[in-house]
Design an enzyme around this catalytic site. Structure first.
Site, PDB file in Angstrom:
ATOM      1  CB  CYS A 196     -34.252  34.325   1.513  1.00 17.18           C
ATOM      2  SG  CYS A 196     -33.116  34.764  -0.480  1.00 17.18           S
ATOM      3  CB  CYS A 342     -40.506  36.762  18.491  1.00 18.33           C
ATOM      4  SG  CYS A 342     -41.516  38.055  17.151  1.00 18.33           S
TER       5      CYS A 342
END
Length: 385
Positions: A196, A342
């Protein structure tokens, strides 16, 4: 079993809508309270499963999950909110479920389910609900349930499609229904079926499928209705069509066919040719990064967020968005430390793994906690993200 279960006046009021159903009644609610259900994974599927099982009054719910809440989870993992970002999922889940129903017991396993611990964890439960998203763990859960004689309520999701079935269900005559290996004797080749995370999933889909999974758990526990035993249900969210296929026991099933060859749990990563969990990456803390900056030591700082995030706030790193890391690998220095960050550390860890596997980098460090942790611990004046 059910005659020994009693309810407080608060519980009777809470479960009244169950108890007044003639086919369910007090006996059904007593079975729910007496039951012990283990939910493997608290993410997209685990969120609705846990919410509805807790609300329904399952007496003991175990949760196995080693992950932490990330902002990318919140599009579908409705068990969590923005305040839980960075927190262990099992702890966030426990707080939410206790607030939902204080009359149940919650048991947390903040660990990865492995061949070494699966039997010990699962043996204490009546039913297992598999909400995992990778093949090694699905085979692990299935095999452990078969070896222990436990029913496995299975579900999976991908993009716009969901699947549900009940495996290894013990019928009244003592015979067991089909299990996952009767449907998929062997896993697909590595890389053929994306996860996913790689292929995406419509956020509402796990809510639909997870609710069906919770329904099947309740049916298995109470004996009310006909569980999805020997049947495999597929739902297509785009066309709103569903299909149900029949599954039969296979004589060549290595677990419980005519000539079983698997009598204990195996190495499922090797069996599937993939890793159930990504390997760890080297890390550097925000304070350690700040010390490097103050000392003026040579290093390269790379930000793998998106340009719009960089515009909101940045700490002077070179911007190389995650999707472009591979094609811009030549911009990354191999002769000095390279610190990658990030927002919270997830995307940067993925970038590092890609660079290490494809290009052999050995000098990459992930900023632990990402720019959020850096701002919180070092530069609070930048707090606008």
């Amino acid at each position: 079993m059910s005659t020994q279960v009693t309810f407080s006046s608060e519980e009777l009021a809470r479960y009244n809508r169950h108890i007044i159903i003639p086919e369910f009644g007090l006996a059904g609610q007593q079975k729910l309270k007496a039951a012990k259900v283990l939910v493997v994974g608290s993410g997209g599927l685990g969120s609705p499963v846990l919410l509805y099982l807790a609300a329904a009054g399952i007496g003991t719910i175990g949760i196995v999950d080693f992950d932490v809440v990330d902002d990318s989870n919140l599009q579908r993992q409705v068990l969590f909110g923005v305040n839980e970002i960075g927190k262990a999922k099992v702890e966030a889940a426990k707080e939410r479920l206790q607030a939902l129903n204080p009359h149940i017991e919650l048991v947390m396993y903040n660990t990865q389910l492995t061949s070494q611990n699966a039997l010990d964890i699962i043996k204490g439960y009546d039913v297992v609900a598999d909400g995992t998203d990778n093949f090694p763990t699905r085979y692990l859960v299935n095999d452990a349930c078969v070896l222990l004689g436990k029913p496995n309520v299975y579900a999976s999701i991908f993009q716009f499609e969901g699947q549900v079935s009940v495996f290894n269900y013990k019928h009244a005559n003592g015979e067991f229904g089909p299990n996952y290996r009767d449907l998929y004797p062997t896993p697909p080749p590595p890389g053929l079926v994306p996860s996913c995370a790689e292929g995406g999933v419509l956020g509402v889909l796990p809510g639909i499928i997870g609710s069906l999974q919770a329904l099947e758990v309740i049916k298995v526990v109470t004996g009310v209705g006909e569980p999805l035993v020997g049947r495999f249900y597929i739902f297509d969210a785009l066309s709103f069509e569903s299909r149900t296929f029949n599954i039969s026991r296979r004589d060549d099933n290595p677990l419980n066919g005519r000539n079983p060859t698997i009598t204990r749990l195996i190495d499922y990563e090797q069996f599937c040719g993939v890793k159930a969990i990504e390997k760890p990456v080297k890390e550097i803390t925000p304070k350690e990064l700040y010390e490097l900056q103050v000392k003026g030591e040579p290093f390269q700082l790379i930000d793998v967020r998106e340009p719009y995030e960089y515009e909101i706030v940045n700490i002077g790193a070179e911007l190389i968005p995650l999707a472009t890391v591979a094609e811009q690998a030549d911009k990354i220095n191999k002769d000095q430390p390279v610190i990658v960050h990030c927002k919270m550390g997830g995307r940067s860890a993925k970038a590092i793994r890609e660079l290490e596997e494809k290009y052999g980098f050995t000098n990459l460090y992930n900023l632990k906690g990402g720019i959020i942790a850096y701002i919180d611990e070092v530069k609070p004046e930048l707090a606008k993200y």
